[in-house]
Design a protein around this motif. Structure first.
Motif, PDB file in Angstrom:
ATOM      1  N   ARG A 172       4.686 -16.935 -34.129  1.00  0.00           N
ATOM      2  CA  ARG A 172       3.449 -17.484 -33.561  1.00  0.00           C
ATOM      3  C   ARG A 172       3.630 -18.938 -33.129  1.00  0.00           C
ATOM      4  O   ARG A 172       3.164 -19.342 -32.056  1.00  0.00           O
ATOM      5  CB  ARG A 172       2.310 -17.365 -34.573  1.00  0.00           C
ATOM      6  N   ALA A 173       4.307 -19.728 -33.951  1.00  0.00           N
ATOM      7  CA  ALA A 173       4.512 -21.139 -33.612  1.00  0.00           C
ATOM      8  C   ALA A 173       5.317 -21.288 -32.328  1.00  0.00           C
ATOM      9  O   ALA A 173       5.034 -22.156 -31.492  1.00  0.00           O
ATOM     10  CB  ALA A 173       5.204 -21.857 -34.769  1.00  0.00           C
ATOM     11  N   ALA A 219      -2.187 -19.612 -29.437  1.00  0.00           N
ATOM     12  CA  ALA A 219      -0.975 -18.843 -29.710  1.00  0.00           C
ATOM     13  C   ALA A 219      -0.985 -17.516 -28.991  1.00  0.00           C
ATOM     14  O   ALA A 219       0.036 -16.941 -28.712  1.00  0.00           O
ATOM     15  CB  ALA A 219      -0.836 -18.611 -31.215  1.00  0.00           C
ATOM     16  N   ASP A 261       3.215 -20.990 -29.318  1.00  0.00           N
ATOM     17  CA  ASP A 261       2.126 -21.961 -29.192  1.00  0.00           C
ATOM     18  C   ASP A 261       2.627 -23.237 -28.517  1.00  0.00           C
ATOM     19  O   ASP A 261       2.650 -24.315 -29.116  1.00  0.00           O
ATOM     20  CB  ASP A 261       1.560 -22.264 -30.584  1.00  0.00           C
ATOM     21  N   ALA A 298       1.152 -12.052 -30.833  1.00  0.00           N
ATOM     22  CA  ALA A 298       1.055 -13.500 -30.673  1.00  0.00           C
ATOM     23  C   ALA A 298       0.943 -13.936 -29.219  1.00  0.00           C
ATOM     24  O   ALA A 298       0.719 -15.109 -28.935  1.00  0.00           O
ATOM     25  CB  ALA A 298       2.268 -14.176 -31.310  1.00  0.00           C
ATOM     26  N   SER A 350      13.035 -14.621 -33.866  1.00  0.00           N
ATOM     27  CA  SER A 350      12.710 -14.796 -35.271  1.00  0.00           C
ATOM     28  C   SER A 350      12.157 -13.471 -35.779  1.00  0.00           C
ATOM     29  O   SER A 350      11.655 -12.658 -34.994  1.00  0.00           O
ATOM     30  CB  SER A 350      11.671 -15.907 -35.462  1.00  0.00           C
ATOM     31  N   THR A 401      10.174 -13.845 -38.591  1.00  0.00           N
ATOM     32  CA  THR A 401       9.133 -14.418 -39.444  1.00  0.00           C
ATOM     33  C   THR A 401       7.863 -14.596 -38.633  1.00  0.00           C
ATOM     34  O   THR A 401       7.867 -15.315 -37.621  1.00  0.00           O
ATOM     35  CB  THR A 401       9.585 -15.779 -40.005  1.00  0.00           C
ATOM     36  N   ALA A 402       6.781 -13.970 -39.057  1.00  0.00           N
ATOM     37  CA  ALA A 402       5.548 -13.953 -38.257  1.00  0.00           C
ATOM     38  C   ALA A 402       5.041 -15.360 -37.945  1.00  0.00           C
ATOM     39  O   ALA A 402       4.645 -15.634 -36.806  1.00  0.00           O
ATOM     40  CB  ALA A 402       4.473 -13.152 -38.982  1.00  0.00           C
ATOM     41  N   ASP A 403       5.049 -16.257 -38.921  1.00  0.00           N
ATOM     42  CA  ASP A 403       4.543 -17.615 -38.677  1.00  0.00           C
ATOM     43  C   ASP A 403       5.378 -18.337 -37.628  1.00  0.00           C
ATOM     44  O   ASP A 403       4.843 -19.044 -36.770  1.00  0.00           O
ATOM     45  CB  ASP A 403       4.530 -18.412 -39.979  1.00  0.00           C
ATOM     46  N   ARG A 404       6.681 -18.157 -37.702  1.00  0.00           N
ATOM     47  CA  ARG A 404       7.552 -18.824 -36.729  1.00  0.00           C
ATOM     48  C   ARG A 404       7.406 -18.189 -35.350  1.00  0.00           C
ATOM     49  O   ARG A 404       7.446 -18.884 -34.330  1.00  0.00           O
ATOM     50  CB  ARG A 404       9.010 -18.742 -37.203  1.00  0.00           C
ATOM     51  N   ALA A 409       4.709  -8.255 -33.905  1.00  0.00           N
ATOM     52  CA  ALA A 409       4.114  -9.573 -34.160  1.00  0.00           C
ATOM     53  C   ALA A 409       4.184 -10.455 -32.920  1.00  0.00           C
ATOM     54  O   ALA A 409       3.251 -11.209 -32.620  1.00  0.00           O
ATOM     55  CB  ALA A 409       4.833 -10.241 -35.327  1.00  0.00           C
TER      56      ALA A 409
END
Length: 272
Positions: A249-250, A10, A253, A53, A242, A244-247, A49
């Motif tokens: 990063r995704a 990521a 990736d 990432a 986004s 949203t941190a998870d999104r 973020a």
């Protein structure tokens, strides 16, 4: 095709980012981070973020009202300015005030230069586009921005700029996704040496479409990651957004897999 990166990760360094060449010996990362509607503290945290990432291309605009938030995040990321590709845009209602606008953007972003400055939308008044384009070229020649381009322009509008100034926009940023894919539009940009940059990659995508789901399962990724990789494998710049941190990063990736020629054709067909 863009250089492929083996091994899922990521966080990538700027040297590992697949890029596309622009005029003036400039290289633009194919993956960028869009910041529309990301303002205030949420916008600042989202950009921070994204940089964490591995994104090395940040897209903003005067119209977004978040240049200060974006600039603060870049400054506080610990990255060197030259390792971040930074875009902002001139609103059509600022035609005639181009120099004032870019100077305001540079102060808000806390930077001495832009990497890319775009005309955000074609000016509504007939004939205003060419004078505005000349002002962008002047800003480039003065070193305020490394290169210049347009956004939301048609091919005929791009041709008008080229014919009037003999200067080709480096980039045209337009809405783009598999469902909007048009081979002729893609080829027309390439034939003119204009890099196609797509925004809103998910807004017009049906991420539950069987083709995207099947290809995602084959690579053990999400349909959203397939959509982004499809852009990269076409050498089309893409700027997902986004907060949203998870999104975030995704969405970064996407360099541990690539799509086969057959998969690319299947996704292209969604635009027909």
């Amino acid at each position: 095709m863009a250089g492929l990166i083996r091994g899922r990760t990521a966080a990538m360094t700027s040297a590992e980012q697949p890029t596309v060449p622009l005029a003036g010996d400039v290289r633009m990362p194919l993956l960028g981070f869009g910041t529309w509607q990301a303002t205030g503290e949420a916008g600042y945290m989202a950009v921070l973020a994204a940089l964490d990432a591995g994104y090395r291309h940040i897209d903003t605009a005067t119209m977004y009202g978040n240049e200060e938030d974006v600039g603060r995040a870049i400054q506080e990321s610990g990255l060197r300015r030259e390792d971040v590709f930074l875009t902002t845009k001139l609103p059509p209602d600022r035609v005639g005030r181009e120099r004032e606008t870019i100077e305001t953007s540079l102060r808000a972003l806390d930077t001495e230069y832009l990497d890319l400055w775009l005309i955000h939308w074609p000016p509504s008044a007939p004939g205003d586009s060419i004078p505005a384009w000349r002002e962008l070229l002047a800003a480039r020649n003065e070193g305020l921005t490394r290169t210049v381009g347009v956004s939301n322009y048609s091919i005929s509008q791009i041709d008008e700029l080229i014919q009037s100034t003999e200067e080709t926009p480096a980039v045209n940023q337009i809405r783009w996704s598999p469902s909007l894919y048009d081979r002729q539009t893609h080829a027309a940009h390439r034939d003119r040496g204009v890099v196609l940059e797509g925004y809103s990659p998910f807004k017009t995508s049906d991420l539950s479409h069987p083709v995207l789901v099947r290809i995602a399962q084959a690579h053990d990724v999400s349909p959203a990651q397939v959509v982004l990789r499809w852009h990269i494998d076409h050498e089309i710049v893409v700027i997902p957004k986004s907060v949203t941190a998870d999104r975030i990063r995704a969405n970064a990736d996407i360099f541990g897999f690539s799509l086969t020629a057959e998969e690319m054709r299947d996704i292209d067909a969604l635009g027909r």
